[in-house]
Design a protein around this motif. Sequence first.
Motif, PDB file in Angstrom:
ATOM      1  N   ALA A  34       0.807  -1.222   0.000  1.00 30.62           N
ATOM      2  CA  ALA A  34       0.000   0.000   0.000  1.00 30.62           C
ATOM      3  C   ALA A  34       0.838   1.269   0.000  1.00 30.62           C
ATOM      4  O   ALA A  34       0.466   2.260  -0.626  1.00 30.62           O
ATOM      5  N   GLY A  35       1.986   1.249   0.660  1.00 26.03           N
ATOM      6  CA  GLY A  35       2.832   2.438   0.702  1.00 26.03           C
ATOM      7  C   GLY A  35       3.397   2.821  -0.652  1.00 26.03           C
ATOM      8  O   GLY A  35       3.886   3.922  -0.834  1.00 26.03           O
ATOM      9  N   LEU A  36       3.318   1.896  -1.606  1.00 24.25           N
ATOM     10  CA  LEU A  36       3.834   2.154  -2.954  1.00 24.25           C
ATOM     11  C   LEU A  36       2.721   2.131  -3.995  1.00 24.25           C
ATOM     12  O   LEU A  36       2.980   2.004  -5.180  1.00 24.25           O
ATOM     13  N   SER A  37       1.484   2.275  -3.534  1.00 25.81           N
ATOM     14  CA  SER A  37       0.341   2.130  -4.436  1.00 25.81           C
ATOM     15  C   SER A  37       0.262   3.206  -5.505  1.00 25.81           C
ATOM     16  O   SER A  37      -0.422   3.034  -6.504  1.00 25.81           O
ATOM     17  N   ASP A  50       6.893   7.812  -5.666  1.00 17.32           N
ATOM     18  CA  ASP A  50       6.466   9.006  -4.945  1.00 17.32           C
ATOM     19  C   ASP A  50       5.699   8.534  -3.714  1.00 17.32           C
ATOM     20  O   ASP A  50       4.845   7.653  -3.815  1.00 17.32           O
ATOM     21  N   SER A  51       6.021   9.116  -2.578  1.00 18.14           N
ATOM     22  CA  SER A  51       5.359   8.739  -1.334  1.00 18.14           C
ATOM     23  C   SER A  51       4.876  10.009  -0.647  1.00 18.14           C
ATOM     24  O   SER A  51       5.228  11.113  -1.067  1.00 18.14           O
ATOM     25  N   PRO A  52       4.097   9.857   0.413  1.00 15.58           N
ATOM     26  CA  PRO A  52       3.693  11.051   1.159  1.00 15.58           C
ATOM     27  C   PRO A  52       4.886  11.853   1.694  1.00 15.58           C
ATOM     28  O   PRO A  52       4.789  13.046   1.926  1.00 15.58           O
ATOM     29  N   VAL A  55       9.916  11.710  -2.822  1.00 17.04           N
ATOM     30  CA  VAL A  55      10.452  10.648  -3.667  1.00 17.04           C
ATOM     31  C   VAL A  55      11.333   9.718  -2.828  1.00 17.04           C
ATOM     32  O   VAL A  55      12.204  10.182  -2.094  1.00 17.04           O
ATOM     33  N   VAL A  56      11.074   8.402  -2.930  1.00 20.02           N
ATOM     34  CA  VAL A  56      11.875   7.416  -2.209  1.00 20.02           C
ATOM     35  C   VAL A  56      12.379   6.359  -3.181  1.00 20.02           C
ATOM     36  O   VAL A  56      11.796   6.145  -4.245  1.00 20.02           O
ATOM     37  N   GLU A  57      13.479   5.712  -2.803  1.00 23.49           N
ATOM     38  CA  GLU A  57      14.047   4.624  -3.589  1.00 23.49           C
ATOM     39  C   GLU A  57      13.852   3.322  -2.835  1.00 23.49           C
ATOM     40  O   GLU A  57      14.030   3.265  -1.618  1.00 23.49           O
ATOM     41  N   VAL A  58      13.485   2.258  -3.568  1.00 20.85           N
ATOM     42  CA  VAL A  58      13.322   0.928  -2.988  1.00 20.85           C
ATOM     43  C   VAL A  58      14.337   0.005  -3.649  1.00 20.85           C
ATOM     44  O   VAL A  58      14.427  -0.038  -4.880  1.00 20.85           O
ATOM     45  N   ASP A 114       1.247   0.549  11.726  1.00 21.88           N
ATOM     46  CA  ASP A 114       2.169  -0.050  10.760  1.00 21.88           C
ATOM     47  C   ASP A 114       1.980  -1.564  10.694  1.00 21.88           C
ATOM     48  O   ASP A 114       2.003  -2.154   9.607  1.00 21.88           O
ATOM     49  N   ALA A 115       1.800  -2.204  11.843  1.00 20.30           N
ATOM     50  CA  ALA A 115       1.586  -3.658  11.872  1.00 20.30           C
ATOM     51  C   ALA A 115       0.307  -4.028  11.119  1.00 20.30           C
ATOM     52  O   ALA A 115       0.293  -4.993  10.341  1.00 20.30           O
ATOM     53  N   ASP A 116      -0.746  -3.250  11.324  1.00 23.41           N
ATOM     54  CA  ASP A 116      -1.996  -3.498  10.597  1.00 23.41           C
ATOM     55  C   ASP A 116      -1.802  -3.326   9.094  1.00 23.41           C
ATOM     56  O   ASP A 116      -2.331  -4.101   8.295  1.00 23.41           O
ATOM     57  N   ALA A 117      -1.014  -2.326   8.706  1.00 23.18           N
ATOM     58  CA  ALA A 117      -0.743  -2.092   7.287  1.00 23.18           C
ATOM     59  C   ALA A 117       0.030  -3.255   6.682  1.00 23.18           C
ATOM     60  O   ALA A 117      -0.262  -3.690   5.558  1.00 23.18           O
TER      61      ALA A 117
END
Length: 137
Positions: A34-37, A50-52, A55-58, A114-117
């Motif tokens: 979901a964090g990368l949706s 793009d994240s809240p 810009v992030v790299e994975v 975070d655990a629920d996510a």
Amino acid sequence: MTWPVVHISRSLDHDVAAVSSVAGNPANLPAWAAGLSSGIRQEDGRWITDSPMGVVEVAFTGPVELGILDHDVTVPDGSVVRNSFRVVANDQGTEAIFTLFRRDGMSEADFQSDADAVRSDLDRLAVLLDKCLLRTR
């Protein structure tokens, strides 16, 4: 020092190689993480989204084919969040295990959120695997 930790797991009806090939492919991340949706793209050999936060790299640190789906997320300030994620054999299926750390400054409520996510992400991964792998049978 160590952080408090919880291991979140989900049984999957697919073998390690199959789960690793789907879950360890960065192009598939928006379908279940979901964090990368918002999507992910490759730029100069790096996987960017793009994240809240911006810009992030994975980057998977692998070896993915062995079920080691550990990945680093580099956030806009340059710091790296290391995520431990393993896929291990469980009879004819697998167990997907994500290790969630409660890092310094994280409230109990944020940790539980975070655990629920992560649980929701693993549920979406199970659905994606069934769709992807049933097509190939």
